[in-house]
Write a protein that holds these residues in place. Structure first.
Motif, PDB file in Angstrom:
ATOM      1  N   GLN A  20       0.865  -1.182   0.000  1.00  0.00           N
ATOM      2  CA  GLN A  20       0.000   0.000   0.000  1.00  0.00           C
ATOM      3  C   GLN A  20       0.901   1.231   0.000  1.00  0.00           C
ATOM      4  O   GLN A  20       1.590   1.511   0.973  1.00  0.00           O
ATOM      5  CB  GLN A  20      -0.905   0.021   1.234  1.00  0.00           C
ATOM      6  N   LEU A  21       0.933   1.964  -1.105  1.00  0.00           N
ATOM      7  CA  LEU A  21       1.753   3.167  -1.213  1.00  0.00           C
ATOM      8  C   LEU A  21       0.892   4.410  -0.989  1.00  0.00           C
ATOM      9  O   LEU A  21      -0.217   4.512  -1.521  1.00  0.00           O
ATOM     10  CB  LEU A  21       2.420   3.249  -2.591  1.00  0.00           C
ATOM     11  N   ILE A  22       1.425   5.330  -0.190  1.00  0.00           N
ATOM     12  CA  ILE A  22       0.748   6.603   0.071  1.00  0.00           C
ATOM     13  C   ILE A  22       1.370   7.667  -0.841  1.00  0.00           C
ATOM     14  O   ILE A  22       2.582   7.888  -0.823  1.00  0.00           O
ATOM     15  CB  ILE A  22       0.899   7.034   1.539  1.00  0.00           C
ATOM     16  N   ILE A  23       0.535   8.314  -1.643  1.00  0.00           N
ATOM     17  CA  ILE A  23       0.981   9.370  -2.543  1.00  0.00           C
ATOM     18  C   ILE A  23       0.441  10.697  -2.015  1.00  0.00           C
ATOM     19  O   ILE A  23      -0.767  10.841  -1.809  1.00  0.00           O
ATOM     20  CB  ILE A  23       0.485   9.135  -3.978  1.00  0.00           C
ATOM     21  N   GLY A  24       1.332  11.665  -1.796  1.00  0.00           N
ATOM     22  CA  GLY A  24       0.924  12.948  -1.245  1.00  0.00           C
ATOM     23  C   GLY A  24       1.005  14.066  -2.266  1.00  0.00           C
ATOM     24  O   GLY A  24       1.940  14.139  -3.063  1.00  0.00           O
ATOM     25  N   ALA A  25       0.012  14.939  -2.252  1.00  0.00           N
ATOM     26  CA  ALA A  25       0.001  16.163  -3.057  1.00  0.00           C
ATOM     27  C   ALA A  25      -0.649  17.255  -2.236  1.00  0.00           C
ATOM     28  O   ALA A  25      -1.593  16.989  -1.480  1.00  0.00           O
ATOM     29  CB  ALA A  25      -0.745  15.958  -4.376  1.00  0.00           C
ATOM     30  N   ALA A  26      -0.149  18.472  -2.353  1.00  0.00           N
ATOM     31  CA  ALA A  26      -0.649  19.574  -1.535  1.00  0.00           C
ATOM     32  C   ALA A  26      -2.059  19.966  -1.962  1.00  0.00           C
ATOM     33  O   ALA A  26      -2.351  20.095  -3.155  1.00  0.00           O
ATOM     34  CB  ALA A  26       0.286  20.766  -1.641  1.00  0.00           C
ATOM     35  N   ALA A  27      -2.913  20.184  -0.978  1.00  0.00           N
ATOM     36  CA  ALA A  27      -4.318  20.501  -1.253  1.00  0.00           C
ATOM     37  C   ALA A  27      -4.476  21.778  -2.061  1.00  0.00           C
ATOM     38  O   ALA A  27      -5.420  21.916  -2.836  1.00  0.00           O
ATOM     39  CB  ALA A  27      -5.086  20.622   0.068  1.00  0.00           C
ATOM     40  N   GLU A  28      -3.531  22.746  -1.885  1.00  0.00           N
ATOM     41  CA  GLU A  28      -3.672  24.035  -2.567  1.00  0.00           C
ATOM     42  C   GLU A  28      -3.072  24.033  -3.975  1.00  0.00           C
ATOM     43  O   GLU A  28      -3.086  25.062  -4.643  1.00  0.00           O
ATOM     44  CB  GLU A  28      -2.965  25.139  -1.759  1.00  0.00           C
ATOM     45  N   ARG A  29      -2.546  22.895  -4.427  1.00  0.00           N
ATOM     46  CA  ARG A  29      -1.853  22.850  -5.717  1.00  0.00           C
ATOM     47  C   ARG A  29      -2.580  21.876  -6.650  1.00  0.00           C
ATOM     48  O   ARG A  29      -2.281  20.679  -6.678  1.00  0.00           O
ATOM     49  CB  ARG A  29      -0.388  22.438  -5.523  1.00  0.00           C
ATOM     50  N   PRO A  30      -3.574  22.361  -7.404  1.00  0.00           N
ATOM     51  CA  PRO A  30      -4.424  21.468  -8.197  1.00  0.00           C
ATOM     52  C   PRO A  30      -3.666  20.657  -9.239  1.00  0.00           C
ATOM     53  O   PRO A  30      -4.021  19.500  -9.485  1.00  0.00           O
ATOM     54  CB  PRO A  30      -5.435  22.421  -8.847  1.00  0.00           C
ATOM     55  N   THR A  31      -2.633  21.216  -9.849  1.00  0.00           N
ATOM     56  CA  THR A  31      -1.873  20.437 -10.831  1.00  0.00           C
ATOM     57  C   THR A  31      -1.147  19.286 -10.155  1.00  0.00           C
ATOM     58  O   THR A  31      -1.078  18.169 -10.689  1.00  0.00           O
ATOM     59  CB  THR A  31      -0.878  21.331 -11.586  1.00  0.00           C
ATOM     60  N   ASP A  32      -0.612  19.524  -8.957  1.00  0.00           N
ATOM     61  CA  ASP A  32       0.042  18.451  -8.209  1.00  0.00           C
ATOM     62  C   ASP A  32      -0.949  17.335  -7.889  1.00  0.00           C
ATOM     63  O   ASP A  32      -0.609  16.143  -7.949  1.00  0.00           O
ATOM     64  CB  ASP A  32       0.648  18.988  -6.919  1.00  0.00           C
ATOM     65  N   ALA A  82      -9.157  20.889 -10.024  1.00  0.00           N
ATOM     66  CA  ALA A  82      -7.921  20.347 -10.578  1.00  0.00           C
ATOM     67  C   ALA A  82      -8.051  20.163 -12.074  1.00  0.00           C
ATOM     68  O   ALA A  82      -9.148  19.944 -12.594  1.00  0.00           O
ATOM     69  CB  ALA A  82      -7.616  18.997  -9.919  1.00  0.00           C
ATOM     70  N   PRO A  83      -6.921  20.232 -12.806  1.00  0.00           N
ATOM     71  CA  PRO A  83      -6.969  19.945 -14.231  1.00  0.00           C
ATOM     72  C   PRO A  83      -7.458  18.524 -14.464  1.00  0.00           C
ATOM     73  O   PRO A  83      -7.333  17.661 -13.595  1.00  0.00           O
ATOM     74  CB  PRO A  83      -5.500  20.109 -14.662  1.00  0.00           C
ATOM     75  N   PRO A  84      -8.038  18.236 -15.620  1.00  0.00           N
ATOM     76  CA  PRO A  84      -8.566  16.901 -15.869  1.00  0.00           C
ATOM     77  C   PRO A  84      -7.468  15.862 -15.887  1.00  0.00           C
ATOM     78  O   PRO A  84      -6.352  16.116 -16.313  1.00  0.00           O
ATOM     79  CB  PRO A  84      -9.215  17.040 -17.260  1.00  0.00           C
ATOM     80  N   THR A  85      -7.783  14.687 -15.390  1.00  0.00           N
ATOM     81  CA  THR A  85      -6.836  13.578 -15.441  1.00  0.00           C
ATOM     82  C   THR A  85      -7.501  12.420 -16.162  1.00  0.00           C
ATOM     83  O   THR A  85      -8.705  12.340 -16.282  1.00  0.00           O
ATOM     84  CB  THR A  85      -6.444  13.121 -14.023  1.00  0.00           C
ATOM     85  N   SER A  86      -6.673  11.529 -16.630  1.00  0.00           N
ATOM     86  CA  SER A  86      -7.210  10.365 -17.333  1.00  0.00           C
ATOM     87  C   SER A  86      -7.019   9.129 -16.479  1.00  0.00           C
ATOM     88  O   SER A  86      -5.920   8.818 -16.059  1.00  0.00           O
ATOM     89  CB  SER A  86      -6.485  10.189 -18.676  1.00  0.00           C
ATOM     90  N   GLY A  87      -8.114   8.460 -16.205  1.00  0.00           N
ATOM     91  CA  GLY A  87      -8.026   7.193 -15.500  1.00  0.00           C
ATOM     92  C   GLY A  87      -7.697   7.303 -14.034  1.00  0.00           C
ATOM     93  O   GLY A  87      -7.194   6.364 -13.448  1.00  0.00           O
TER      94      GLY A  87
END
Length: 602
Positions: free
Chosen positions: A376-388, A433-438
């Motif tokens: 189980q891998l945890i991936i972090g991205a900052a809440a205020e950074r939609p591209t991240d 956030a910008p659109p992502t695929s999948g």
């Protein structure tokens, strides 16, 4: 009759005088009030205001922070049009190396230079920045500051001697964007908190007078206390606008310049403007990368990190999250800079063979396990950074397709880049956030968030294998295995490499923290090369040393470079004539020199 004649002789002249006197003229009407002149103003549209305005924090990196730093904060050196540092004599009348053993740089500060609080710009500001860059976590480009052993004040703080542990050729990159120590040094949480919603004092041609996050607007005015050439503009307004509102503002003259993130909706809206605005591109002084945890957890084995390098399609990530960004395939040089070339190895790792050799196995459903337990891998991205966040979701989708379970968490940027344990906050469903695929649906970890979580009280990560201890359990939180983060670029490449991938203190690996939430290994193979590079970046063999550093980084995989974000730089014809706006030096951006701009006629 005589008395009557005498009386008439007296009254007749008086009656004649009254009869001949004209009635008094009414007072003249007051002149109509003169309309107060409107302040000269330029309005710049931006996507967002960002998480805060401390230019030395990874958490606060944004185009708005870059703009404010250049216009409000004092710097000893500033880049010229070619990006080379030039002494800013409004701050320091001289700066030079005055000794080699120990290596010492002496700054003579301008006697007139002062903050808008009336405190002088002085040695205490140098000390404050040095100490914070040396000691605080989540800082940007700190390796040069960690080489400093002492900062000495002379001449009532207007002369500063900076002593280094070793020669440091890139010393001119230091002490940019000084902060007002007299306001910040004793304030609780000042390093992050005091600049979250403004800049408390100015030492430049403009000052920040208001930050309205609800309206999405930052207002700067001319700093009337500035001792050097005053700004021409009365006001510079940064306003959050996007899509059709942005295009409408440009069309009617309410917006002069815009810095939107490129996307189809923005391009479509701009395409309908007549006359068409001028559109340039402005690379940002960061590279977005995927940091991989190397000091523990599932990715501690180098073979696992090499396998992830093979599993993550970085081109697909960029296309989904930031299609106009510049692909980054090197650690040392940003794609927008001269001399950039890809250093990525051409061979693609065999992920299955690498994971198997590291002891991972597949279950009947094709999901990877380690030691019999599901990975189980945890991936972090900052809440205020939609591209991240878009990057994190796309990486999660790719790893899920490869049989690796993932969870995306989105704490605040300050938490993510400054703490080793972070609240397991799921991404907000309302985040734009910008659109992502999948991208998969993200699940909340079993641990619940706690408002008490902090770096000070959460020094270890709770796991199933943690031994019982009489000490209180840390607040609920998670250690992040992969983090989407910005890496600053555009300065000295050797310093940037040492800041991001070297030891905090080569002589003391367990010294003061300086790492974001995903630390790198203090590599016995890499550190000597970084030491060599930072001590002599222009020496006899810099190309060979840098090539060796690149090879080791691609081999050890502490991070995967993804892309360099770019903004569109949109300007109307009337704004162009008074500003000549362009992308500017990479580290200071399009608003460089705005104090010399003139406002278009309204």
């Amino acid at each position: 009759m005589a008395p009557l004649a005498a009386l008439l002789a007296v009254l007749l002249p008086l009656l004649l005088l009254v009869a001949c006197t004209a009635p008094a003229a009414p007072p003249p009407a007051p002149p109509p009030p003169t309309p107060a002149p409107q302040p000269s103003q330029i309005v710049v549209a931006v996507d967002d205001l960002g998480a805060g305005f401390n230019p030395h924090l990874l958490a606060h990196q944004s185009p708005v922070t870059t703009a404010l730093a250049g216009l409000v904060l004092p710097s000893v050196f500033r880049p010229d049009v070619n990006g080379n540092p030039q002494l800013d004599k409004s701050i320091a009348t001289s700066a030079e190396v005055t000794a080699q053993d120990p290596f010492t740089v002496t700054y003579e500060l301008n006697l007139e230079a002062s903050w808008t609080s009336n405190a002088p710009i002085a040695a205490e500001d140098f000390v404050y920045l040095w100490e914070r860059m040396r000691d605080e976590p989540g800082v940007a480009d700190a390796a040069g500051y960690r080489l400093i052993t002492d900062v000495r004040s002379r001449a009532a703080g207007k002369a500063v001697d900076v002593v280094f542990a070793q020669p440091y050729p890139a010393w001119k990159t230091l002490f940019s964007d000084l902060l007002p120590a007299h306001l910040l040094k004793d304030a609780p949480g000042s390093w992050t908190g005091a600049l979250a919603n403004g800049v408390p004092a100015s030492g430049g041609p403009f000052r920040v007078v208001s930050v309205d996050r609800a309206r999405g607007e930052v207002v700067l005015t001319r700093n009337d206390q500035y001792w050097d050439t005053p700004a021409v503009l009365d006001q510079l307004v940064l306003r959050r606008l996007g899509g059709t509102a942005l295009a409408d503002g440009l069309g009617v003259g309410d917006v002069d310049i815009a810095l939107p993130t490129p996307d189809d909706s923005v391009r479509t809206a701009l395409g309908g403007l007549q006359p068409p605005p001028r559109i340039q591109t402005a690379p940002e002084p960061v590279v977005t990368e995927l940091g991989l945890r190397t000091d523990g957890g599932p990715l501690a084995d180098t073979r696992v990190r090499q396998a992830l390098k093979g599993l993550v399609d970085r081109d697909a990530v960029r296309t989904a999250a930031a299609p106009d960004a510049l692909a980054a395939d090197s650690f040392a040089t940003a794609p927008s800079l001269p001399g950039y070339a890809s250093t990525e190895p051409t061979n693609r790792p065999d992920a299955t063979a690498l994971l198997t050799s590291a002891g991972w196995t597949r279950d009947d459903e094709g999901r990877w396990r380690d030691g019999g337990e599901p990975v189980q891998l945890i991936i972090g991205a900052a809440a205020e950074r939609p591209t991240d966040l878009a990057v994190a979701k796309n990486v999660a989708a790719q790893l899920d397709a490869a049989g690796i379970e993932t969870t995306v968490v989105a704490p605040t940027a300050v938490e993510l880049f400054g703490q080793t344990v972070v609240p397991p906050t799921p991404p907000s469903t309302t985040t734009a956030a910008p659109p992502t695929s999948g991208a998969p649906t993200t699940a909340t970890p079993t641990a619940t968030p706690s408002s008490e979580t902090s770096a000070a009280s959460a020094s270890t990560t709770p796991t199933a294998t943690t031994a019982a201890s009489p000490t209180p359990a840390p607040p609920a939180g998670v250690s992040v295995d992969l983090v989407v983060r910005p890496r600053v670029v555009g300065g000295d490449p050797a310093t940037e490499l040492a800041s991001e991938y070297g030891c905090d203190d080569p002589a003391n690996p367990n010294g003061p923290p300086g790492r974001p939430a995903v630390p790198t290994t203090c590599s016995s193979a890499l550190q000597p090369l970084l030491d060599e590079l930072i001590a002599d970046p222009d020496g006899s063999n810099p190309g060979d040393t840098r090539e060796a550093v690149e090879k080791l980084l691609w081999s050890q995989v502490p991070a995967l470079p993804l892309f360099q974000p770019v903004s569109l730089l949109v300007s109307t014809a009337s704004a162009d004539s008074g500003t000549g706006v362009g992308p500017g030096p990479l580290t200071t951006g399009p608003l460089t020199g705005a104090q010399r701009w003139t406002a278009p006629a309204r």
